[in-house]
Scaffold this motif. Structure first.
Motif, PDB file in Angstrom:
ATOM      1  N   ARG B  26       0.835  -1.210   0.000  1.00 23.15           N
ATOM      2  CA  ARG B  26       0.000   0.000   0.000  1.00 23.15           C
ATOM      3  C   ARG B  26       0.870   1.260   0.000  1.00 23.15           C
ATOM      4  NH1 ARG B  26      -4.550  -0.725  -2.114  1.00 23.15           N
ATOM      5  NH2 ARG B  26      -6.255  -1.611  -0.914  1.00 23.15           N
ATOM      6  N   GLU B  29       2.539   2.235  -3.132  1.00 20.58           N
ATOM      7  CA  GLU B  29       1.694   2.830  -4.171  1.00 20.58           C
ATOM      8  C   GLU B  29       1.896   4.347  -4.275  1.00 20.58           C
ATOM      9  OE1 GLU B  29      -1.995  -0.407  -3.740  1.00 20.58           O
ATOM     10  OE2 GLU B  29      -2.293   1.642  -3.063  1.00 20.58           O
ATOM     11  N   PRO B  92      -7.614   1.440   1.554  1.00 24.70           N
ATOM     12  CA  PRO B  92      -6.955   2.238   0.506  1.00 24.70           C
ATOM     13  C   PRO B  92      -6.215   3.446   1.073  1.00 24.70           C
ATOM     14  CG  PRO B  92      -9.273   1.835  -0.031  1.00 24.70           C
ATOM     15  CD  PRO B  92      -9.073   1.374   1.374  1.00 24.70           C
ATOM     16  N   ASN B  93      -5.279   3.959   0.281  1.00 21.04           N
ATOM     17  CA  ASN B  93      -4.447   5.069   0.737  1.00 21.04           C
ATOM     18  C   ASN B  93      -5.250   6.337   1.004  1.00 21.04           C
ATOM     19  OD1 ASN B  93      -2.102   3.598   0.674  1.00 21.04           O
ATOM     20  ND2 ASN B  93      -1.571   4.216  -1.412  1.00 21.04           N
ATOM     21  N   HIS B 235     -11.193  -4.396  -0.649  1.00 16.83           N
ATOM     22  CA  HIS B 235      -9.997  -3.718  -1.161  1.00 16.83           C
ATOM     23  C   HIS B 235      -8.805  -4.647  -1.351  1.00 16.83           C
ATOM     24  CE1 HIS B 235     -12.321  -0.178  -0.328  1.00 16.83           C
ATOM     25  NE2 HIS B 235     -12.412  -0.497   0.946  1.00 16.83           N
ATOM     26  N   MET B 239      -6.155  -5.053  -4.503  1.00 14.62           N
ATOM     27  CA  MET B 239      -4.724  -4.792  -4.322  1.00 14.62           C
ATOM     28  C   MET B 239      -3.883  -5.962  -4.834  1.00 14.62           C
ATOM     29  SD  MET B 239      -2.511  -4.070  -0.912  1.00 14.62           S
ATOM     30  CE  MET B 239      -1.542  -5.566  -1.114  1.00 14.62           C
TER      31      MET B 239
END
Lengths: 112, 255
Positions: B26, B29, B92-93, B235, B239
């Motif tokens: 993550r 990314e 998520p980021n 998620h 990913m």
């Protein structure tokens, strides 16, 4: 001297664009594994001195380069002006007698 | 070395390794996309630290399992239902603030766990933890400072950090929920009883969040199902399609 980039006096300041709200610029000095002196390695942006040291750690010591970090805000560095390099440095070019090369070093002293 | 069921030990090691693997991916990314160059490099360093820890955890997991699976096999060839990471790390980021809030909440837990694991009755686990804890001490210092800086920053950054905390806080509880695997590890002196770490975590995190002028949301509800593998959020699968595509498209490909 009074420009915000006083560490880089030869970088012209542009007045056309309004200044972006940016973190101040910091100059980074790292002391390596060998030797006592901190050497200038580059610069970076950071909001304060603690983050500047952290950023320096992440940007400049990733490959085990250092054992100590100094940071100083670039605006606190007073620098000589490149346009004055004639009077500042050229006079010493012709003064070879300032180099200690005219002495015979006794053999007992060894390598200096 | 304490006697413990090897299947449970494998499960425990997968939990440690999957947390660092999923969060490491993550964080990676952000590479090339962070708001400033300095943060970009710092995030990449953190991601690499976490992936490095993954190699150690999943490497040991493969040995314990004894079926000849390497760390790479475990990371790249398992499907979503075999992952044992907590739900927090697969979220998520979001924006940079949300990423840093997720990082801080995980780092604070991670530091407490690794500090205890450095005293593990299992020498291999103690050695991995001793190496990782130095990296994580830095991670939590950095993420904590950033949470304070942004929380107690402008009205815009404060509002975004409060939103991130509201979103992510319900994922904190899962990191402290124990099951039969945790009980077996604690009994064998391999890992700490997670419940005993909660008070220090609350003090640490509460202190930073107060300084950041942020408010912990009310409510005891906690999302769970990640570390047991019962139910990951949607998620993680997305990913993994990114993370694992190369081994899926070209099985066995190497550098």
């Amino acid at each position: 001297m009074s420009s915000p980039n006083s560490a880089y006096p030869d970088t012209p300041e542009t007045r056309t664009k309004p200044k972006r709200h940016e973190w101040p610029l910091w100059e980074v000095f790292i002391r390596g594994q060998h030797g006592m002196s901190h050497r200038h390695v580059g610069s970076l942006h950071a909001p304060d001195e603690e983050m500047a040291i952290k950023n320096a750690r992440d940007v400049y010591t990733r490959r085990n380069e250092g054992v100590s970090i100094w940071v100083v805000e670039a605006r606190h560095i007073a620098a000589s002006s490149p346009s004055e390099k004639g009077p500042l440095y050229e006079p010493s070019e012709s003064k070879v007698y300032r180099h200690p090369t005219f002495f015979d070093i006794p053999d007992e002293v060894g390598a200096m | 070395m304490a006697q413990v069921d090897q299947a449970q030990l494998f499960e425990f090691l997968c939990r440690m390794g999957d947390n660092t693997l999923v969060l490491g991916h993550r964080v990676s990314e952000w590479c090339g996309l962070a708001p400033v160059l300095e943060e970009d490099i710092a995030l990449a360093n953190t991601a690499l630290d976490l992936i490095g820890q993954t190699q150690m955890w999943l490497g040991l997991a493969g040995e314990v399992e004894g079926k000849g699976r390497s760390a790479d096999d475990l990371a790249m060839l398992r499907d979503v239902w075999d992952f044992r990471n907590v739900l927090l790390v697969e979220q998520p980021n979001g924006d940079f603030g949300q990423t840093m809030m997720r990082q801080f909440l995980f780092d604070a837990w991670h530091l407490a766990v690794l500090t205890a694991l450095a005293e593990s009755s299992n020498d291999r686990i103690a050695a991995i933890a001793a190496k990782a804890v130095k990296e994580v001490q830095y991670h939590v210092e950095r993420s904590g400072d950033t949470v304070i800086g942004l929380g107690d920053g402008t009205s815009e950054s404060h509002q975004r950090m409060q939103k991130a905390l509201n979103l992510l806080w319900p994922y904190v509880g899962e990191m402290f929920v124990t099951d039969a695997v945790d009980d077996a590890m604690a009994k064998a002196g391999i890992a700490p009883d997670l419940a005993t770490l909660r008070a220090a975590f609350d003090t640490h995190v509460g202190g930073i969040l107060t300084e950041a002028t942020l408010t912990i949301p009310d409510g005891k509800f906690t999302h769970k199902g990640g570390k047991t593998g019962f139910q990951h959020s949607e998620h993680l699968g997305h990913m993994l399609t990114q993370m694992q595509w190369l081994q899926r498209a070209y099985p066995g490909a190497t550098w």
